[in-house]
Scaffold this motif. Structure first.
Motif, PDB file in Angstrom:
ATOM      1  N   ASP A   1       6.432  -1.188  47.327  1.00  0.00           N
ATOM      2  CA  ASP A   1       5.907  -2.349  46.950  1.00  0.00           C
ATOM      3  C   ASP A   1       7.431  -1.971  45.912  1.00  0.00           C
ATOM      4  OD1 ASP A   1       5.522  -4.906  46.145  1.00  0.00           O
ATOM      5  OD2 ASP A   1       3.685  -4.827  45.664  1.00  0.00           O
ATOM      6  N   PRO A   2       8.844  -3.098  45.862  1.00  0.00           N
ATOM      7  CA  PRO A   2       9.465  -3.829  45.326  1.00  0.00           C
ATOM      8  C   PRO A   2       9.046  -3.746  43.526  1.00  0.00           C
ATOM      9  CG  PRO A   2      10.280  -3.919  47.669  1.00  0.00           C
ATOM     10  CD  PRO A   2       8.978  -3.674  47.403  1.00  0.00           C
ATOM     11  N   GLY A   3       7.800  -4.639  43.830  1.00  0.00           N
ATOM     12  CA  GLY A   3       7.011  -5.552  42.620  1.00  0.00           C
ATOM     13  C   GLY A   3       6.532  -4.299  41.987  1.00  0.00           C
ATOM     14  N   ARG A   4       6.495  -3.286  42.574  1.00  0.00           N
ATOM     15  CA  ARG A   4       5.648  -2.003  41.854  1.00  0.00           C
ATOM     16  C   ARG A   4       7.056  -1.507  40.845  1.00  0.00           C
ATOM     17  NH1 ARG A   4       2.053   1.081  45.239  1.00  0.00           N
ATOM     18  NH2 ARG A   4       0.215   0.966  43.380  1.00  0.00           N
ATOM     19  N   VAL A   5       8.324  -1.795  40.974  1.00  0.00           N
ATOM     20  CA  VAL A   5       9.215  -0.830  40.018  1.00  0.00           C
ATOM     21  C   VAL A   5       9.187  -2.116  39.271  1.00  0.00           C
ATOM     22  CG1 VAL A   5      12.123  -0.593  39.559  1.00  0.00           C
ATOM     23  CG2 VAL A   5      10.186  -0.632  41.602  1.00  0.00           C
ATOM     24  N   THR A   6       9.026  -1.386  37.150  1.00  0.00           N
ATOM     25  CA  THR A   6       8.988  -2.255  36.583  1.00  0.00           C
ATOM     26  C   THR A   6      10.646  -2.042  35.175  1.00  0.00           C
ATOM     27  OG1 THR A   6       8.049  -0.237  35.282  1.00  0.00           O
ATOM     28  CG2 THR A   6       6.260  -2.336  36.210  1.00  0.00           C
ATOM     29  N   GLU A   7      10.743  -0.901  35.763  1.00  0.00           N
ATOM     30  CA  GLU A   7      12.365  -0.837  34.934  1.00  0.00           C
ATOM     31  C   GLU A   7      13.025  -0.046  35.791  1.00  0.00           C
ATOM     32  OE1 GLU A   7      11.953   0.709  31.079  1.00  0.00           O
ATOM     33  OE2 GLU A   7      10.138  -0.531  30.707  1.00  0.00           O
ATOM     34  N   TYR A   8      14.382   0.254  36.046  1.00  0.00           N
ATOM     35  CA  TYR A   8      15.442   0.729  36.664  1.00  0.00           C
ATOM     36  C   TYR A   8      16.416   0.497  35.142  1.00  0.00           C
ATOM     37  CZ  TYR A   8      17.823   2.307  40.479  1.00  0.00           C
ATOM     38  OH  TYR A   8      19.718   3.061  40.957  1.00  0.00           O
ATOM     39  N   PHE A   9      17.040   2.186  35.295  1.00  0.00           N
ATOM     40  CA  PHE A   9      18.648   2.018  34.532  1.00  0.00           C
ATOM     41  C   PHE A   9      19.724   3.387  35.348  1.00  0.00           C
ATOM     42  CE2 PHE A   9      20.839   4.732  31.613  1.00  0.00           C
ATOM     43  CZ  PHE A   9      21.178   4.368  31.091  1.00  0.00           C
ATOM     44  N   VAL A  10      20.875   3.078  35.229  1.00  0.00           N
ATOM     45  CA  VAL A  10      21.198   3.666  35.813  1.00  0.00           C
ATOM     46  C   VAL A  10      23.037   3.768  34.887  1.00  0.00           C
ATOM     47  CG1 VAL A  10      20.984   3.828  37.916  1.00  0.00           C
ATOM     48  CG2 VAL A  10      22.934   2.532  37.305  1.00  0.00           C
ATOM     49  N   ARG A  11      23.478   4.996  35.102  1.00  0.00           N
ATOM     50  CA  ARG A  11      24.998   4.944  34.557  1.00  0.00           C
ATOM     51  C   ARG A  11      26.049   4.904  35.628  1.00  0.00           C
ATOM     52  NH1 ARG A  11      23.979   8.159  29.147  1.00  0.00           N
ATOM     53  NH2 ARG A  11      23.150   6.416  27.846  1.00  0.00           N
ATOM     54  N   PHE A  12      27.043   3.920  36.137  1.00  0.00           N
ATOM     55  CA  PHE A  12      27.781   4.809  37.017  1.00  0.00           C
ATOM     56  C   PHE A  12      28.997   5.471  36.217  1.00  0.00           C
ATOM     57  CE2 PHE A  12      26.644   0.524  37.115  1.00  0.00           C
ATOM     58  CZ  PHE A  12      26.809   0.550  38.507  1.00  0.00           C
ATOM     59  N   THR A  13      28.743   7.057  36.995  1.00  0.00           N
ATOM     60  CA  THR A  13      29.933   8.042  37.066  1.00  0.00           C
ATOM     61  C   THR A  13      30.984   8.336  37.404  1.00  0.00           C
ATOM     62  OG1 THR A  13      28.374   9.571  38.337  1.00  0.00           O
ATOM     63  CG2 THR A  13      27.962   9.633  35.850  1.00  0.00           C
ATOM     64  N   ARG A  14      30.312   8.118  38.404  1.00  0.00           N
ATOM     65  CA  ARG A  14      31.569   8.109  40.047  1.00  0.00           C
ATOM     66  C   ARG A  14      31.792   6.882  40.826  1.00  0.00           C
ATOM     67  NH1 ARG A  14      35.332  11.746  39.353  1.00  0.00           N
ATOM     68  NH2 ARG A  14      34.660  13.990  38.556  1.00  0.00           N
ATOM     69  N   PRO A  15      33.117   6.268  41.236  1.00  0.00           N
ATOM     70  CA  PRO A  15      32.897   5.150  42.212  1.00  0.00           C
ATOM     71  C   PRO A  15      32.277   5.551  43.429  1.00  0.00           C
ATOM     72  CG  PRO A  15      35.044   5.602  41.992  1.00  0.00           C
ATOM     73  CD  PRO A  15      34.633   6.522  41.083  1.00  0.00           C
TER      74      PRO A  15
END
Length: 136
Positions: A72-86
């Protein structure tokens, strides 16, 4: 999530293919028509080795490992990434594949913190990627 979720729980690997045709469709959906997403000439002019997938596509594709797992995507409360390479997408029918792995790093107060890795070839394309997921 039929098994109890504890630190160390490994999520099933996800492999996400992407082709130039996929990039064109994503450009239309996102209204991001930056030339680096469809023109090798423009991509190379700014130092890239070729056409690259949108960073937001990469971010969304990587989160699929968590949403598949929790159901259930609604269970995701936070999401964080850093883009390191395309993600460089060759002009072939096969395109390229992003491989995503993840594991639960912590469970506290009914929330799992999941650490995510995403690679394309031998290169990490996201860094410090993590999601928090409500377990109840």
């Amino acid at each position: 999530m039929s098994e109890p979720v504890v630190a160390g729980t490994v999520l099933p690997e996800v492999r996400v293919p992407i082709t130039r045709a996929d990039i064109v469709r994503y450009s239309g959906a996102s209204t991001d028509f930056n030339e680096i997403h469809f023109s090798d000439r423009h991509a190379r002019a700014i130092g890239l080795s070729g056409v690259v997938a949108h960073g937001m596509w990469t971010m969304g594709a990587a989160l699929r490992i968590v949403t598949n797992w929790c159901g259930d995507p609604g269970r995701v409360t936070e999401y964080f990434v850093r883009f390191t390479r395309p993600v460089v997408v060759p002009d072939t029918d096969e395109g390229v594949e992003v491989i995503v792995n993840a594991a639960v790093k912590d469970v506290s107060d009914g929330v799992a913190t999941v650490s995510i890795t995403a690679t394309c070839g031998d290169e990490a394309v996201l860094g410090a990627a993590r999601a928090q997921v409500r377990l109840d």
